[in-house]
Design a protein around this motif. Sequence first.
Motif, PDB file in Angstrom:
ATOM      1  N   ARG A  36       0.839  -1.191   0.000  1.00 55.64           N
ATOM      2  CA  ARG A  36       0.000   0.000   0.000  1.00 55.64           C
ATOM      3  C   ARG A  36       0.877   1.246   0.000  1.00 55.64           C
ATOM      4  O   ARG A  36       1.857   1.333   0.748  1.00 55.64           O
ATOM      5  N   VAL A  37       0.524   2.218  -0.838  1.00 55.77           N
ATOM      6  CA  VAL A  37       1.271   3.468  -0.913  1.00 55.77           C
ATOM      7  C   VAL A  37       0.989   4.299   0.335  1.00 55.77           C
ATOM      8  O   VAL A  37      -0.159   4.433   0.761  1.00 55.77           O
ATOM      9  N   THR A  38       2.032   4.849   0.934  1.00 54.88           N
ATOM     10  CA  THR A  38       1.864   5.748   2.069  1.00 54.88           C
ATOM     11  C   THR A  38       1.556   7.149   1.554  1.00 54.88           C
ATOM     12  O   THR A  38       2.293   7.678   0.723  1.00 54.88           O
ATOM     13  N   ILE A  39       0.453   7.704   2.018  1.00 56.76           N
ATOM     14  CA  ILE A  39       0.054   9.037   1.572  1.00 56.76           C
ATOM     15  C   ILE A  39       0.683  10.069   2.500  1.00 56.76           C
ATOM     16  O   ILE A  39       0.368  10.128   3.689  1.00 56.76           O
ATOM     17  N   GLU A  40       1.599  10.847   1.960  1.00 60.71           N
ATOM     18  CA  GLU A  40       2.257  11.872   2.756  1.00 60.71           C
ATOM     19  C   GLU A  40       1.366  13.107   2.864  1.00 60.71           C
ATOM     20  O   GLU A  40       0.700  13.491   1.899  1.00 60.71           O
ATOM     21  N   PRO A  41       1.354  13.748   4.008  1.00 62.74           N
ATOM     22  CA  PRO A  41       0.537  14.958   4.160  1.00 62.74           C
ATOM     23  C   PRO A  41       1.117  16.123   3.371  1.00 62.74           C
ATOM     24  O   PRO A  41       2.333  16.228   3.203  1.00 62.74           O
ATOM     25  N   TRP A  42       0.236  16.970   2.902  1.00 61.15           N
ATOM     26  CA  TRP A  42       0.663  18.236   2.306  1.00 61.15           C
ATOM     27  C   TRP A  42       1.059  19.152   3.458  1.00 61.15           C
ATOM     28  O   TRP A  42       0.249  19.495   4.317  1.00 61.15           O
ATOM     29  N   THR A  43       2.302  19.546   3.483  1.00 61.09           N
ATOM     30  CA  THR A  43       2.849  20.270   4.627  1.00 61.09           C
ATOM     31  C   THR A  43       2.777  21.784   4.420  1.00 61.09           C
ATOM     32  O   THR A  43       2.583  22.274   3.304  1.00 61.09           O
ATOM     33  N   ARG A  44       2.961  22.487   5.524  1.00 58.79           N
ATOM     34  CA  ARG A  44       3.061  23.953   5.506  1.00 58.79           C
ATOM     35  C   ARG A  44       4.390  24.314   6.172  1.00 58.79           C
ATOM     36  O   ARG A  44       4.441  24.652   7.358  1.00 58.79           O
ATOM     37  N   PRO A  45       5.478  24.279   5.428  1.00 56.20           N
ATOM     38  CA  PRO A  45       6.802  24.432   6.042  1.00 56.20           C
ATOM     39  C   PRO A  45       7.048  25.795   6.670  1.00 56.20           C
ATOM     40  O   PRO A  45       7.972  25.924   7.484  1.00 56.20           O
ATOM     41  N   ALA A  46       6.263  26.794   6.303  1.00 54.46           N
ATOM     42  CA  ALA A  46       6.464  28.135   6.861  1.00 54.46           C
ATOM     43  C   ALA A  46       5.305  28.540   7.768  1.00 54.46           C
ATOM     44  O   ALA A  46       5.038  29.726   7.947  1.00 54.46           O
TER      45      ALA A  46
END
Length: 256
Positions: A3-13
């Motif tokens: 199963r593909v791991t779904i990475e979160p869309w991040t807010r780096p700033a």
Amino acid sequence: MARVTIEPWTRPAFQPTGATATAMLVVFADDDVLGAAPDLQLKGMVPAGSPVAALDLRGHHHADGPEWMDGWRGGAVRTIAERDLGDLGRLDDAKCCYSVTVTVDDPRDLTHLQLAWAVAAALARQGAFAVLDVHAVTWLPGPAVADLPADRPFVVQREVSLTAETTPAPGFGHPVHTRGMVKFGRPDLVAGVAADGIEHTAQVLNHLARMLAEGHVLTPGQLLRFDGQRTLRVEPYEPGGAVPEVNLNNEGLLLV
């Protein structure tokens, strides 16, 4: 198959503001595609920790509330549907739609957006044929939403639309503005420019929209320098006088 791991869309700033972020999609179907026991099969389609408790999914039958449902396929929204979808016969005949709303306070990531689109994709796989992104005011065909890869990267242009008004406002110019920044808990951006400055201004707004999506904050009085040639001052967007009303349905900032 793994199963593909779904990475979160991040807010780096990310900078906290206390603002509320909300995503709302209206998904049209010929008739009820979920039935009495809906199974959206979201496992493996959203990142771990997605705000599932904040999801508000509702089904709407035309017979129960025709004015509410017709409001999403009439007026100015209909004009955009003609541009994005083409033939609207099926949209006019639809007997059912679903509202997908996810509202969160001051989100440190954008998993609420991933969740909203995953639900819309699940509905599309069940047979829904058109999706209205309410805040960006854009439409997508159901099959295109059904095929969205769950592990796709974040692209701000898919979440925010840019509008350049063709008629200039006296003393202001052509209004160029974003729609959809409320999805990040950030204000929309407005500028007035001459006709030959529309393209460059759109590029600037795209850049700033990406910054805000990543968590940056713009404040009134702030000066922004672009290309070593152009300086923009951030002001509150307050329609009146030479500043036209562009009907943002969100707070706004004016770039002067």
